[in-house]
Design a protein around this motif. Sequence first.
Motif, PDB file in Angstrom:
ATOM      1  N   SER A  75       5.397   6.542   1.755  1.00 36.43           N
ATOM      2  CA  SER A  75       5.684   5.403   2.620  1.00 36.43           C
ATOM      3  C   SER A  75       4.976   4.183   2.057  1.00 36.43           C
ATOM      4  CB  SER A  75       5.231   5.689   4.052  1.00 36.43           C
ATOM      5  OG  SER A  75       3.829   5.774   4.108  1.00 36.43           O
ATOM      6  N   TYR A  76       5.531   3.020   2.276  1.00 31.07           N
ATOM      7  CA  TYR A  76       4.974   1.775   1.783  1.00 31.07           C
ATOM      8  C   TYR A  76       4.702   0.876   2.979  1.00 31.07           C
ATOM      9  CZ  TYR A  76       6.850   3.678  -2.494  1.00 31.07           C
ATOM     10  OH  TYR A  76       7.129   4.505  -3.548  1.00 31.07           O
ATOM     11  N   TYR A  77       3.529   0.254   2.984  1.00 33.23           N
ATOM     12  CA  TYR A  77       3.151  -0.550   4.135  1.00 33.23           C
ATOM     13  C   TYR A  77       2.237  -1.706   3.725  1.00 33.23           C
ATOM     14  CZ  TYR A  77      -1.212   2.131   3.881  1.00 33.23           C
ATOM     15  OH  TYR A  77      -2.385   2.700   3.458  1.00 33.23           O
ATOM     16  N   SER A  78       2.155  -2.674   4.619  1.00 38.42           N
ATOM     17  CA  SER A  78       1.185  -3.758   4.508  1.00 38.42           C
ATOM     18  C   SER A  78       0.228  -3.615   5.686  1.00 38.42           C
ATOM     19  CB  SER A  78       1.898  -5.116   4.556  1.00 38.42           C
ATOM     20  OG  SER A  78       2.562  -5.268   5.794  1.00 38.42           O
ATOM     21  N   PHE A 134       0.864  -1.168   0.000  1.00 38.70           N
ATOM     22  CA  PHE A 134       0.000   0.000   0.000  1.00 38.70           C
ATOM     23  C   PHE A 134       0.906   1.225   0.000  1.00 38.70           C
ATOM     24  CE2 PHE A 134      -2.643  -3.249   1.935  1.00 38.70           C
ATOM     25  CZ  PHE A 134      -3.854  -3.063   1.285  1.00 38.70           C
ATOM     26  N   GLU A 135       0.456   2.286  -0.626  1.00 38.49           N
ATOM     27  CA  GLU A 135       1.252   3.498  -0.724  1.00 38.49           C
ATOM     28  C   GLU A 135       0.565   4.616   0.047  1.00 38.49           C
ATOM     29  OE1 GLU A 135       2.037   6.261  -4.413  1.00 38.49           O
ATOM     30  OE2 GLU A 135       3.120   4.363  -4.619  1.00 38.49           O
ATOM     31  N   GLY A 136       1.318   5.304   0.884  1.00 36.11           N
ATOM     32  CA  GLY A 136       0.771   6.406   1.661  1.00 36.11           C
ATOM     33  C   GLY A 136       1.772   7.531   1.763  1.00 36.11           C
ATOM     34  N   CYS A 137       1.428   8.523   2.550  1.00 34.58           N
ATOM     35  CA  CYS A 137       2.307   9.673   2.769  1.00 34.58           C
ATOM     36  C   CYS A 137       2.998   9.531   4.113  1.00 34.58           C
ATOM     37  CB  CYS A 137       1.509  10.968   2.741  1.00 34.58           C
ATOM     38  SG  CYS A 137       0.835  11.330   1.122  1.00 34.58           S
ATOM     39  N   ALA A 138       4.290   9.805   4.112  1.00 37.36           N
ATOM     40  CA  ALA A 138       5.059   9.708   5.343  1.00 37.36           C
ATOM     41  C   ALA A 138       4.901  10.951   6.216  1.00 37.36           C
ATOM     42  CB  ALA A 138       6.530   9.477   5.033  1.00 37.36           C
ATOM     43  N   ASP A 139       4.494  12.067   5.618  1.00 39.06           N
ATOM     44  CA  ASP A 139       4.308  13.298   6.387  1.00 39.06           C
ATOM     45  C   ASP A 139       3.027  13.992   5.927  1.00 39.06           C
ATOM     46  OD1 ASP A 139       5.109  14.106   3.887  1.00 39.06           O
ATOM     47  OD2 ASP A 139       6.850  15.249   4.566  1.00 39.06           O
TER      48      ASP A 139
END
Length: 140
Positions: A66-69, A54-59
């Motif tokens: 940011s990349y996360y599961s 998943f792709e998101g914003c780190a700030d």
Amino acid sequence: MESNHIKFYNHLFLYTLSFLLIVVICASYYRFIIKHDYMVEYEGACDPASEKCFEGCADDACTEKSYYSKVTKYAPDLYNECGEDITNCENANICLLGDKKCSISYCNPEIDGDICSKITEEPNIEDSNSQLQDNNITNI
């Protein structure tokens, strides 16, 4: 003049509802605060080079991605493995053998759409050649 017995029956619904409300509040307190009997879902580690993250914003300004599961674990297992602070715990990012309920979800572009990371991989020439040879063999 009404007797006390009749007054009780006039307010029976209120007394029953009050009692049930107190029971539900006590049971919920015991389950969530004392036993920690619930599932926890949070963002886990994910490597976009090898996994569909998943792709998101780190700030807040979204200058850095940011990349996360998505990790879902049973709270007692998580607290036993990491203690009260799960932020820097390596065991929080994986499912262990002793976990009762645990799952890690990666991004599925068909379901999740545009929030998946775009992995840009260079095509492997050897794989392409072997697939062409396999197709030619089956067509003969």
